[in-house]
Design a protein around this motif. Structure first.
Motif, PDB file in Angstrom:
ATOM      1  N   GLN A  89     -35.345 -22.999  35.431  1.00 12.44           N
ATOM      2  CA  GLN A  89     -35.755 -21.675  36.027  1.00 12.44           C
ATOM      3  C   GLN A  89     -36.289 -20.468  35.022  1.00 12.44           C
ATOM      4  N   HIS A  92     -35.581 -13.424  33.131  1.00  8.05           N
ATOM      5  CA  HIS A  92     -35.936 -12.245  33.137  1.00  8.05           C
ATOM      6  C   HIS A  92     -34.521 -11.322  32.700  1.00  8.05           C
ATOM      7  N   TYR A 107     -28.443 -16.293  40.944  1.00  4.12           N
ATOM      8  CA  TYR A 107     -29.429 -16.070  40.261  1.00  4.12           C
ATOM      9  C   TYR A 107     -29.038 -15.580  38.930  1.00  4.12           C
ATOM     10  N   THR A 148     -35.232 -17.065  38.063  1.00  2.00           N
ATOM     11  CA  THR A 148     -36.194 -17.168  39.566  1.00  2.00           C
ATOM     12  C   THR A 148     -36.633 -18.497  39.602  1.00  2.00           C
ATOM     13  N   SER A 149     -36.999 -19.161  40.810  1.00  2.00           N
ATOM     14  CA  SER A 149     -37.662 -20.251  40.878  1.00  2.00           C
ATOM     15  C   SER A 149     -39.285 -19.757  40.927  1.00  2.00           C
ATOM     16  N   PRO A 152     -41.781 -14.245  39.276  1.00  2.00           N
ATOM     17  CA  PRO A 152     -41.468 -13.362  40.513  1.00  2.00           C
ATOM     18  C   PRO A 152     -42.177 -12.127  40.651  1.00  2.00           C
ATOM     19  N   VAL A 171     -34.180 -11.818  45.350  1.00  2.00           N
ATOM     20  CA  VAL A 171     -33.249 -11.833  44.142  1.00  2.00           C
ATOM     21  C   VAL A 171     -32.350 -10.986  43.860  1.00  2.00           C
ATOM     22  N   LEU A 212     -36.784  -7.129  43.696  1.00  2.00           N
ATOM     23  CA  LEU A 212     -36.992  -8.571  42.783  1.00  2.00           C
ATOM     24  C   LEU A 212     -37.214  -9.716  43.861  1.00  2.00           C
ATOM     25  N   GLN A 214     -38.758 -13.636  44.599  1.00  2.00           N
ATOM     26  CA  GLN A 214     -39.230 -14.730  43.822  1.00  2.00           C
ATOM     27  C   GLN A 214     -40.158 -15.419  44.773  1.00  2.00           C
TER      28      GLN A 214
END
Length: 251
Positions: A89, A92, A107, A148-149, A152, A171, A212, A214
């Motif tokens: 993933q 960040h 997450y 994140t996937s 984002p 997220v 945020l 994603q």
């Protein structure tokens, strides 16, 4: 030996947290400040580093069992460099300030041991898709690494511009924001999605801060089991990692 792979050599930096590449986190340990990380997230390390399961109190265990929210962490201490990743993933790093941060525990990759986490209720609604009824409120001063996937979207929230997002895609958000939860539906049953749009629950953020989001509405399978048998253990077959995730939807 020569190869383009040498372009991926470790980065040199004086920073404690460094995003080695979009899907790999590098954390430097000086022997004074420990880092807490998701169990099993270490992929490599250098130096003299100890890994221990982080203690959780009875209250924390009961809360996690009741709400589904909580951090299952290991404590990394010593002197050296540790690399963390989880399901490839995107990673960040966020500086947590006095306003705090509200985030889904799924997450969280790593955080400074100086930060404090507490399970809080998001809304009185129950069983909301994606976010659920509870989240983690992170307070104190320090850094936290979120996942994140996909890449984002950071959305600014101001008093004259509130933001709404699909509850499955959110997220994290600033701890000082006010959050309202509602169902985007014209149906007599708010639990049924509206027509054929596929849209359901959403979160609206008001105040000053950020949210945020994603580009995915799928929760990563943090505790997924690879499968049974020799073939599955090597990621092949219907019960293997490849068979269960042929679309690679979590990367």
């Amino acid at each position: 030996m020569q190869s383009p792979l040498f372009n991926y050599a470790e980065q040199q930096s004086q920073e404690r947290y460094v995003v080695q590449n979009p899907q790999l986190l590098r954390v430097a340990l000086s022997g004074q400040d420990d880092v807490l990380a998701r169990k099993g997230a270490m992929v490599a390390y250098q130096g003299l580093v100890d890994f221990d399961g982080e203690y959780t109190s009875t209250t924390q265990r009961v809360t996690q069992a009741r709400t589904g929210e909580g951090l299952d962490l290991m404590r990394c201490s010593g002197q050296g460099t540790v690399y963390f990743a989880n399901l490839a993933q995107y990673i960040h790093v966020v500086d947590v300030d006095r306003d705090g941060l509200t985030v889904d525990s799924a997450y969280v990759l790593a955080l400074d041991s100086t930060l404090h986490s507490e399970v809080v209720a998001v809304d009185s609604q129950y069983g909301v898709s994606g976010t659920g009824k509870y989240q983690l409120n992170i307070t104190g001063h320090g850094k936290i690494a979120l996942m994140t996937s996909g890449q984002p979207l950071m959305m600014r929230v101001t008093p004259d511009k509130y933001v709404s997002a699909d509850a499955d895609a959110v997220v994290a958000w600033s701890g000082g924001l006010r959050v309202q939860m509602q169902a985007q539906t014209h149906s007599t049953s708010v639990r049924r999605r509206r027509g054929d749009t596929g849209e359901g629950w959403e979160l609206s953020f008001l105040g000053t801060g950020f949210a945020l989001v994603q580009p995915s509405e799928v929760m990563p399978p943090q505790h997924a089991v690879i499968g049974q048998g020799i073939a599955a253990q090597y990621g092949v077959g219907g019960n293997g990692a490849y068979g269960q995730n042929q679309g690679n939807v979590w990367s």
